[in-house]
Design a protein around this motif. Structure first.
Motif, PDB file in Angstrom:
ATOM      1  N   UNK A  92       0.474  -1.428   0.160  1.00  0.00           N
ATOM      2  CA  UNK A  92       0.259  -0.329  -0.028  1.00  0.00           C
ATOM      3  C   UNK A  92       0.701   1.288   0.199  1.00  0.00           C
ATOM      4  N   UNK A  93       1.987   1.272   1.171  1.00  0.00           N
ATOM      5  CA  UNK A  93       2.941   2.040   0.727  1.00  0.00           C
ATOM      6  C   UNK A  93       3.855   2.504  -0.736  1.00  0.00           C
ATOM      7  N   UNK A  94       4.267   1.828  -1.124  1.00  0.00           N
ATOM      8  CA  UNK A  94       4.214   1.958  -3.110  1.00  0.00           C
ATOM      9  C   UNK A  94       3.137   2.078  -3.224  1.00  0.00           C
ATOM     10  N   UNK A  95       1.652   1.907  -3.555  1.00  0.00           N
ATOM     11  CA  UNK A  95       0.918   2.403  -4.511  1.00  0.00           C
ATOM     12  C   UNK A  95       0.624   3.640  -3.838  1.00  0.00           C
ATOM     13  N   UNK A  96       0.595   4.094  -2.409  1.00  0.00           N
ATOM     14  CA  UNK A  96       0.323   5.588  -2.618  1.00  0.00           C
ATOM     15  C   UNK A  96       1.666   6.081  -3.300  1.00  0.00           C
ATOM     16  N   UNK A  97       3.369   5.803  -3.226  1.00  0.00           N
ATOM     17  CA  UNK A  97       4.171   6.435  -3.775  1.00  0.00           C
ATOM     18  C   UNK A  97       3.630   6.529  -5.350  1.00  0.00           C
ATOM     19  N   UNK A  98       3.525   5.276  -5.592  1.00  0.00           N
ATOM     20  CA  UNK A  98       3.120   5.523  -7.716  1.00  0.00           C
ATOM     21  C   UNK A  98       2.505   5.984  -7.938  1.00  0.00           C
ATOM     22  N   UNK A  99       1.589   6.899  -6.869  1.00  0.00           N
ATOM     23  CA  UNK A  99       0.240   7.542  -7.490  1.00  0.00           C
ATOM     24  C   UNK A  99       0.881   8.644  -7.015  1.00  0.00           C
ATOM     25  N   UNK A 100       1.671   8.957  -5.822  1.00  0.00           N
ATOM     26  CA  UNK A 100       2.757  10.448  -6.210  1.00  0.00           C
ATOM     27  C   UNK A 100       3.540  10.603  -6.952  1.00  0.00           C
ATOM     28  N   UNK A 101       3.880   9.663  -7.533  1.00  0.00           N
ATOM     29  CA  UNK A 101       4.903  10.097  -8.789  1.00  0.00           C
ATOM     30  C   UNK A 101       3.731  10.567  -9.770  1.00  0.00           C
ATOM     31  N   UNK A 102       2.801   9.513 -10.529  1.00  0.00           N
ATOM     32  CA  UNK A 102       2.564   9.463 -11.782  1.00  0.00           C
ATOM     33  C   UNK A 102       1.393  11.147 -11.413  1.00  0.00           C
ATOM     34  N   UNK A 103       1.591  11.266 -10.654  1.00  0.00           N
ATOM     35  CA  UNK A 103       0.647  12.812  -9.997  1.00  0.00           C
ATOM     36  C   UNK A 103       1.686  13.842 -10.525  1.00  0.00           C
ATOM     37  N   UNK A 104       2.678  14.080  -9.844  1.00  0.00           N
ATOM     38  CA  UNK A 104       3.418  14.836 -10.207  1.00  0.00           C
ATOM     39  C   UNK A 104       4.550  14.878 -11.609  1.00  0.00           C
ATOM     40  N   UNK A 105       3.701  13.333 -12.200  1.00  0.00           N
ATOM     41  CA  UNK A 105       4.789  13.526 -13.615  1.00  0.00           C
ATOM     42  C   UNK A 105       3.428  14.139 -14.935  1.00  0.00           C
TER      43      UNK A 105
END
Length: 266
Positions: A92-105
């Motif tokens: 779930x932490x990795x999912x949050x991190x991926x979402x944050x990276x995708x939003x930034x991108x």
């Protein structure tokens, strides 16, 4: 003119619902029309902003609720510390991190803040390389990969960004293709454009979904294997910055889909 002043002042204060009634004079009617067009554009932008905030909140809520549940269970003694609990929390932490990276991108892509390092490159060869890098994932899922990228398609593009586009689209096709299916990557030229077709034998798309799949956070199947629903939006934004476009076509549900990337030839 007073009505125009009142409308623009409302817009300056953040209220975009007002409109100006066009007067009889042609010149003032044109001015009123322009003000109304501006108000509609600002209103639409505000709606998208509010919807984006709601969508982000929704995407964040699920993994946060899961992590909270595990922590409360551990604190209350309902769960014993175990590798399974820590592994699930880590996912779930990795999912949050991926979402944050995708939003930034996504933000950088849509605002045009991604610097493009344009160089001459063969788009067909790049598509072949990306497909090759994804080969292990195809083998693991038992999906056949077919490539026809022999034609040389020289474009002026950013290799890293276009690799991201191809990875998102080919990876999306793989995600929605069942084991035993096939994904084909074909390179061709069409008039003045280099074209990459990514065709799959997956779930297919309805006419409405063929446009909606490029919207932020849209997923054709929320219970399916897709990611955050941002990858195709990013791919479209990057392609547009190269003067090209990405489109989706399908014969309907159950008949697979084709995603087509078009970039102007150098």
């Amino acid at each position: 003119l007073q009505a125009v002043r009142q409308a623009t002042r409302k817009m300056a204060s953040g209220s975009y619902g007002g409109r100006v009634d066009p007067p009889a004079e042609a010149e003032l009617a044109a001015l009123a029309g322009d003000v109304n067009t501006l108000a509609e554009a600002l209103d639409s932008t505000e709606e998208r902003r509010v919807r984006l905030i709601s969508e982000v909140a929704h995407e964040l809520r699920t993994p946060l609720s899961t992590i909270e549940g595990y922590l409360e269970g551990l604190l209350d003694g309902m769960f014993e510390p175990s590798e399974e609990i820590f592994a699930a929390s880590g996912r779930e932490v990795k999912r949050l991190k991926r979402l944050a990276e995708d939003l930034s991108e996504l933000s950088r892509a849509e605002e045009g803040n991604q610097p493009l390092n344009l160089t001459p490159l063969d788009l067909a060869a790049l598509a072949s390389d990306v497909a090759g890098h994804l080969g292990v994932q195809f083998q693991a899922k038992h999906v056949e990969q077919v490539t026809d990228t022999s034609e040389v398609l020289m474009v002026s593009g950013d290799r890293d960004r276009l690799s991201q586009v191809l990875t998102n689209i080919i990876g999306n096709a793989l995600s929605y293709t069942e084991p035993g299916g096939r994904v084909s990557v074909t390179a061709r030229s069409d008039a003045s454009a280099a074209v990459i077709d990514v065709n799959d034998t997956g779930r297919g798309l309805t006419p409405e979904q063929q446009t909606s799949v490029f919207e932020r956070f849209y997923r054709a199947d929320h219970n399916g294997p897709g990611g955050t629903g941002i990858g195709l939006t990013i791919a479209r934004s990057i392609t547009r910055r190269h003067g090209g476009q990405v489109t989706a076509t399908s014969a309907g549900l159950g008949h697979g889909a084709t995603f087509t990337i078009r970039i102007p030839l150098a």
